[in-house]
Structures are given as C-alpha cells and as structure tokens.
Design an enzyme around this catalytic site. Structure first.
Site, PDB file in Angstrom:
ATOM      1  N   LYS A 138      56.186   9.060  26.131  1.00 44.02           N
ATOM      2  CA  LYS A 138      56.872   9.305  27.412  1.00 44.02           C
ATOM      3  C   LYS A 138      55.975  10.209  28.252  1.00 44.02           C
ATOM      4  O   LYS A 138      56.009  11.426  28.121  1.00 44.02           O
ATOM      5  CB  LYS A 138      58.227   9.987  27.133  1.00 44.02           C
ATOM      6  CG  LYS A 138      59.303   9.668  28.142  1.00 44.02           C
ATOM      7  CD  LYS A 138      58.949   9.971  29.583  1.00 44.02           C
ATOM      8  CE  LYS A 138      59.185  11.407  29.964  1.00 44.02           C
ATOM      9  NZ  LYS A 138      58.729  11.711  31.343  1.00 44.02           N
ATOM     10  N   GLU A 188      54.126  22.023  21.723  1.00 45.74           N
ATOM     11  CA  GLU A 188      52.945  22.647  22.349  1.00 45.74           C
ATOM     12  C   GLU A 188      53.375  23.072  23.732  1.00 45.74           C
ATOM     13  O   GLU A 188      53.517  22.233  24.627  1.00 45.74           O
ATOM     14  CB  GLU A 188      51.805  21.614  22.461  1.00 45.74           C
ATOM     15  CG  GLU A 188      51.286  21.090  21.152  1.00 45.74           C
ATOM     16  CD  GLU A 188      50.479  22.133  20.401  1.00 45.74           C
ATOM     17  OE1 GLU A 188      50.163  23.192  20.970  1.00 45.74           O
ATOM     18  OE2 GLU A 188      50.181  21.889  19.223  1.00 45.74           O
ATOM     19  N   CYS A 206      47.149  24.706  30.037  1.00 44.23           N
ATOM     20  CA  CYS A 206      48.103  25.521  29.268  1.00 44.23           C
ATOM     21  C   CYS A 206      47.462  26.780  28.710  1.00 44.23           C
ATOM     22  O   CYS A 206      48.097  27.822  28.631  1.00 44.23           O
ATOM     23  CB  CYS A 206      48.704  24.685  28.146  1.00 44.23           C
ATOM     24  SG  CYS A 206      47.459  23.908  27.118  1.00 44.23           S
ATOM     25  N   GLU A 252      54.280  31.976  33.678  1.00 44.73           N
ATOM     26  CA  GLU A 252      53.235  30.956  33.805  1.00 44.73           C
ATOM     27  C   GLU A 252      53.295  30.357  35.211  1.00 44.73           C
ATOM     28  O   GLU A 252      54.331  29.840  35.617  1.00 44.73           O
ATOM     29  CB  GLU A 252      53.456  29.861  32.763  1.00 44.73           C
ATOM     30  CG  GLU A 252      52.332  28.855  32.744  1.00 44.73           C
ATOM     31  CD  GLU A 252      52.557  27.724  31.738  1.00 44.73           C
ATOM     32  OE1 GLU A 252      53.674  27.206  31.664  1.00 44.73           O
ATOM     33  OE2 GLU A 252      51.591  27.370  31.037  1.00 44.73           O
TER      34      GLU A 252
HETATM   35  P1  NAD Z   1      57.649  19.819  31.664  1.00 44.84           P
HETATM   36  O1  NAD Z   1      58.166  20.573  30.496  1.00 44.84           O
HETATM   37  O2  NAD Z   1      58.382  19.915  32.940  1.00 44.84           O
HETATM   38  O3  NAD Z   1      57.557  18.263  31.340  1.00 44.84           O
HETATM   39  C1  NAD Z   1      56.839  17.780  30.222  1.00 44.84           C
HETATM   40  C2  NAD Z   1      57.378  16.409  29.860  1.00 44.84           C
HETATM   41  O4  NAD Z   1      58.730  16.543  29.429  1.00 44.84           O
HETATM   42  C3  NAD Z   1      57.400  15.408  31.001  1.00 44.84           C
HETATM   43  O5  NAD Z   1      57.077  14.130  30.499  1.00 44.84           O
HETATM   44  C4  NAD Z   1      58.853  15.454  31.469  1.00 44.84           C
HETATM   45  O6  NAD Z   1      59.275  14.282  32.131  1.00 44.84           O
HETATM   46  C5  NAD Z   1      59.585  15.629  30.151  1.00 44.84           C
HETATM   47  N1  NAD Z   1      60.912  16.237  30.253  1.00 44.84           N
HETATM   48  C6  NAD Z   1      61.441  16.937  31.284  1.00 44.84           C
HETATM   49  N2  NAD Z   1      62.690  17.353  30.969  1.00 44.84           N
HETATM   50  C7  NAD Z   1      62.951  16.902  29.723  1.00 44.84           C
HETATM   51  C8  NAD Z   1      64.058  17.027  28.833  1.00 44.84           C
HETATM   52  N3  NAD Z   1      65.154  17.707  29.163  1.00 44.84           N
HETATM   53  N4  NAD Z   1      63.965  16.471  27.608  1.00 44.84           N
HETATM   54  C9  NAD Z   1      62.848  15.815  27.231  1.00 44.84           C
HETATM   55  N5  NAD Z   1      61.776  15.646  28.032  1.00 44.84           N
HETATM   56  C10 NAD Z   1      61.819  16.195  29.263  1.00 44.84           C
HETATM   57  O7  NAD Z   1      56.126  20.274  31.835  1.00 44.84           O
HETATM   58  P2  NAD Z   1      55.097  19.812  32.961  1.00 44.84           P
HETATM   59  O8  NAD Z   1      55.457  20.481  34.230  1.00 44.84           O
HETATM   60  O9  NAD Z   1      54.966  18.327  32.928  1.00 44.84           O
HETATM   61  O10 NAD Z   1      53.742  20.428  32.380  1.00 44.84           O
HETATM   62  C11 NAD Z   1      53.372  21.734  32.522  1.00 44.84           C
HETATM   63  C12 NAD Z   1      53.728  22.534  31.299  1.00 44.84           C
HETATM   64  O11 NAD Z   1      53.142  21.958  30.136  1.00 44.84           O
HETATM   65  C13 NAD Z   1      53.190  23.948  31.347  1.00 44.84           C
HETATM   66  O12 NAD Z   1      54.164  24.836  30.888  1.00 44.84           O
HETATM   67  C14 NAD Z   1      52.009  23.910  30.384  1.00 44.84           C
HETATM   68  O13 NAD Z   1      51.659  25.152  29.829  1.00 44.84           O
HETATM   69  C15 NAD Z   1      52.506  22.965  29.358  1.00 44.84           C
HETATM   70  N6  NAD Z   1      51.387  22.411  28.580  1.00 44.84           N
HETATM   71  C16 NAD Z   1      51.224  22.832  27.295  1.00 44.84           C
HETATM   72  C17 NAD Z   1      50.143  22.366  26.558  1.00 44.84           C
HETATM   73  C18 NAD Z   1      49.910  22.819  25.141  1.00 44.84           C
HETATM   74  O14 NAD Z   1      49.215  22.131  24.410  1.00 44.84           O
HETATM   75  N7  NAD Z   1      50.470  23.931  24.705  1.00 44.84           N
HETATM   76  C19 NAD Z   1      49.246  21.457  27.123  1.00 44.84           C
HETATM   77  C20 NAD Z   1      49.448  21.053  28.436  1.00 44.84           C
HETATM   78  C21 NAD Z   1      50.533  21.538  29.162  1.00 44.84           C
END
Ligand code: NAD
Length: 496
Positions: free
Chosen positions: A190, A264, A298, A399
C-alpha cells in the site's frame, strides 16, 4: 556545462496519461468504487496521472489473492527457485532503474541531477536473494526422559500488509518486497497516494517474473486501504513505514488478530558536533543530513547540537551551505533541492517555519516559503537554519519533515547526552569528534537505533536499519530484516 534532457527524462513512458490501476492476483483492475485520485507534480502543481483510490473491498480481494498464492504455488517454490526469481528481479530493476528514478522526479519531486544516497534496488534485492537458501532451524538437545527429539524450523509468517510513505518510494518498495520474496511470504503493498507511480511501475516489472499471481499485490489509495489492511483478520503481519501517529493507529487496529508488526517510524535525530571535529567534513554533511531530499528523510539529523567554542562558526558554515543550494524544479539538472511533496505538506512545513520565527529563534538562513516566479506554482521552501533554538520549542521536539535545521549550543558531553536523549524518538544520531574514546562513549550512550560517527546517511542492505522508542521496532535489512518475516516452530518427536 548544460545537461541535455532526453525525451525519457521529460516524459517517462509510464506517465502516459493512462489511469493507473490496482495489481490484484496478477491483474490490473480499477478500484471497485471506480474512484480515482490525481497524482500531482510537486514542482508545478500539475496533475500527471489518475490513480485508483482503493478501499476496503479492494483490500479484501487482494488479501484473498495473497492467501491463495501463499497456500498454493508459491509455497512449493524451493529456496533455490525463490533465489533465482529474485536474481532475475534484481536484473530487471537494474535495467529499469533510470526510468524508476525519472518517475520519482515527476511524481515525488526528487531532483534529476542529484544521486540517491545508498544502495541501488539491485544491490538490495541481490543481498536478499542470498537468504532463501540460508533460513535454518536448529536441532535442540532436550533433557526429558525417554526418546524425544526436538528441533526448530523457521517458516514464513504468511500474508503481509506492507504500508509505505512517499519520501523515497523506490527504496521503500524494494525494502518491503525483497524480504517478502526471500522469506516465502506474500504481500499487499500500500504505497502513499501522493507518490505511488514508481511502486506501480515496479508492479509491472514483477509481472515479468516467473512468479505465481498474487505473491505481490498493490492497492493504491489514501488512509482507507492502509487502515483496512491493519485491521484485516486475513493479514498475518503489517510491515509499516510512516509517521509515529499512524504507527499507533496501526497498532490499535492490529489488535483484532494480534498480527505481527514491524514499525519504521518518524524521528528527530540529534547530530552532535564536538569542537575537535573535522569541520570541513562535518559542516557540509550535517547540512545535507537536513536539507537532502528537501528534508523529507526519516533519519534527518534535524537537532544539530554544537559545542560552544565552535557554535558561531558552525552556524555560519551551515548557513553558507543552505544559502548556496540551488532550489528549483526537479527537472532542472542544476537543482539540488526540489519541492516538498504536496501542497498539504508545504502547509505543514510552513507552519513550523512560522512557529520557529514566532518563538524567537535566530534565522541564520532561509525561513520562508518560496513564492517567486515559476516556483510559486510548486511547493517550495528555503533550506533553513534556525539558531539559538531551545530544547522545548516545537521546532526542536517535533518532526517537521522539511529542510529545517534547529541548531542548539552545548557545553559538556554529559549534558549533550542527556539533551540528545530527551526525545520521544530514537531513530538515528550522529557524532562528530576526533577523540576515539569519546566516539565510543557517545555511541553507547545515545538511545537510537542507528549511530553514525564522523559520517551520516550510510545504508547498506546487509546492515540493519530501525529505531528505538517512538521511532518504532523491528529492523529492515540485514539478517534481522529477514527474521521479521519468519515464525519459529519447534517440533517434538518421539523416536521410539
Ligand atoms: P503517514 O504515516 O501519514 O503515511 C504512511 C502510509 O500510511 C501511507 O501509505 C498512508 O496512506 C498510510 N496510512 C495513513 N493512515 C493510515 C491508517 N490509519 N492506517 C494504515 N495506514 C495508514 O506518513 P507519510 O506522511 O506518508 O510519511 C512521512 C513519515 O514517514 C515521517 O514521519 C517519516 O519519519 C516516516 N518515515 C519513516 C521511515 C523509517 O524507516 N523509519 C522512513 C521513511 C519515512
């Protein structure tokens, strides 16, 4: 020297105006609801594709397809066959790597002229392709009376829901698909709605492999399909990369069948510069550890702690880097810093720029949205250095996920350890010093899943990656990255 853009740069074949569909059971299908959402080029604000807006019913179909593949033909692949199919996947990824990068230039805004740090998709898949033939159990001596033999085997956990963010779609996709194939699981990927075109192109590449249908399924859309996967009773594990808040929601949703989780999540990583550091190496690296990929990283080292004797000099050096960076359209070969991914994200990052300024920080560089000329159509902010930041300010605690460095002075090693660890996050940390003993003490004291010493942003598929505390748990990459997809079974056998 001007680099000539090719037709492929300007118009990647995959972005051809066609609607993008879901990959379910080996077939491309529209969402059952018929709904689509636009994917927008963040450099220009223009829509470049319509993607299927998947929902719960699509997730049901994808989970059924993944289950059928898991119970059926994929289960019968030998380890060597899995390895072979993965090596072919690595080859095809390599052949199509430039196209995948180009798609992200248009869809996610990564600058065309900037090399991506770390390993290529091919490196990662080749590394994981070594694992299927090395997933061992143990014979375990027991002390019970009688003739009893005990041993363990490791088996794939089953159907995995892999939910990824938008900030590095190609790597995020590969980091999820490779361990699924290595372990013998099946999956529903997804991707994030704002940058899902390269994952969909990888879906096409998967179709070229000799894989049973349903091993890899892709459901695009917003939060709904992600939430449906997290709650689905037919899903055995969620492998999630994204924000800590969404990670918490997934953990709650996963309680229904107590599915396994690897998370993650976000970070607010400290990067600590001692006065004895090699500043010529530390200043550019500490800067790019915040500004690279427009800060949408991240592990970005966004809390920059600088020892007081070099504090002013270091801020001046970071400001010089920030001011010298070329911010622009991601298709311009001269661009070093592209746009933020979406208008919504631009609003979020701008709100932190305002919060920083209104809380009294010193703006050493940048500090604003870019509203000039052509860039006004896209989602651009200036690389920003906030100095004299206090530990309790939102710009030091939360963040931002944009190119914003918060710089804070410190006086002693003990003090900076305590302050660096005073955060709900624990993804990464950096330490810059020429004192080897101090480097060792610091790497032991910092509560983070990754510590880089006199370096930053180094990744290799053999080296595990993952956080502490609210940055999540479970590792990607390395041997532990395979373990996350395996269950251990013990077998007792009466031998007489
Ligand atoms: P997000 O949490 O908003 O979304 C991530 C994914 O989850 C998307 O595909 C989104 O559609 C889905 N999602 C949203 N709500 C959901 C729910 N209730 N249940 C299940 N899935 C859901 O994050 P983002 O804005 O897409 O990405 C940025 C974030 O990702 C930052 O916090 C960043 O630090 C983190 N990140 C972490 C890593 C790591 O390896 N630790 C790597 C890259 C990004």
């Amino acid at each position: 020297m001007t680099t000539q853009l090719t037709d492929q740069d300007l118009h990647p074949a995959f972005i051809d105006g066609s609607d993008k569909k879901l990959l379910i059971g080996g077939e491309w299908k529209p969402a059952i609801s018929g709904k689509t959402i636009p994917s927008v080029n963040p450099s220009t604000g223009e829509p470049i594709a319509q993607i299927a807006d998947g929902g719960e019913a699509d997730v049901d179909l994808a989970v059924a397809a993944a289950r059928a593949a898991f119970e059926g033909p994929w289960r019968r692949f030998t380890p060597a066959q899995r390895q072979r199919v993965m090596l072919r996947f690595a080859e095809l990824l390599d052949r199509n790597h430039q196209e995948l990068l180009r798609i992200d230039v248009h869809d996610m805004g990564s600058p065309i002229g900037v090399a991506r740090p770390g390993s290529t998709p091919r490196d990662t898949v080749e590394y994981f392709a070594g694992w299927p033939t090395k997933i061992y159990g143990q014979t375990i001596p027991n002390s019970l009376p009688g003739e009893l033999f005990s041993y363990s085997v490791r088996e794939p956990v089953g159907v995995v829901g892999s939910i990824i963010p938008w900030n590095n779609p190609v790597s995020a996709t590969i980091w999820k698909i490779a361990p699924v194939l290595a372990s013998g699981c099946t999956m529903i990927l997804k991707p994030a709605d704002v940058a899902c075109l390269s994952p969909l192109r990888i879906g096409e590449i998967i179709q070229e492999l000799d894989l049973p249908p349903g091993v890899v399924n892709i459901v695009t859309g917003g939060a709904e399909p992600g939430a449906a996967l997290a709650a689905h009773l037919g899903v055995d594990k969620i492998a999630f990369t994204g924000s800590s808040g969404t990670g918490q929601a997934i953990m709650r949703a996963a309680a229904g069948n107590l599915k396994r989780l690897s998370l993650e999540l976000g970070g607010k990583s400290p990067n600590i510069i001692f006065a004895d550091a090699d500043l010529d190496a530390a200043a550019p690296m500490a800067s790019m550890a915040v500004f690279g990929n427009t800060g949408q990283v991240c592990v970005a080292g966004t809390r920059v702690y600088v020892e007081r004797p070099i504090y002013d000099e270091f801020i001046a050096r970071m400001a010089q880097v920030a001011d010298g960076l070329v911010v622009g359209n991601s298709l311009d070969p001269a661009t070093q810093i592209g746009p933020l991914v979406s208008e919504q994200h631009l609003r979020r990052v701008s709100s932190y720029l305002d919060k920083g300024k209104s809380s009294g920080v010193r703006v050493a560089a940048g500090g604003s949205q870019i509203r000039d000329g052509d860039l006004a159509r896209g989602f651009f902010v200036q690389p920003t250095v906030f100095a004299d930041v206090a530990d309790d300010m939102p710009v030091a605690r939360e963040e931002i996920f944009g190119p914003v460095a918060s710089v804070l002075p410190f006086d002693t090693e003990q003090e900076v350890i305590q302050r660096a660890n005073d955060t709900p996050f624990g993804l990464a940390a950096g330490v810059w010093t020429r004192d080897g003993q101090r480097a060792l003490r610091m790497s032991q004291a910092l509560r983070a899943g990754i510590v880089w010493v006199n370096s930053y942003l180094k990744f290799d598929p053999a080296v595990p990656f993952g956080g502490y505390k609210m940055s999540g748990y479970g590792k990607e990459l390395g041997a532990q990255g395979v373990d996350e997809y395996l269950n251990a079974k013990t077998v007792w056998m009466a031998t007489s």
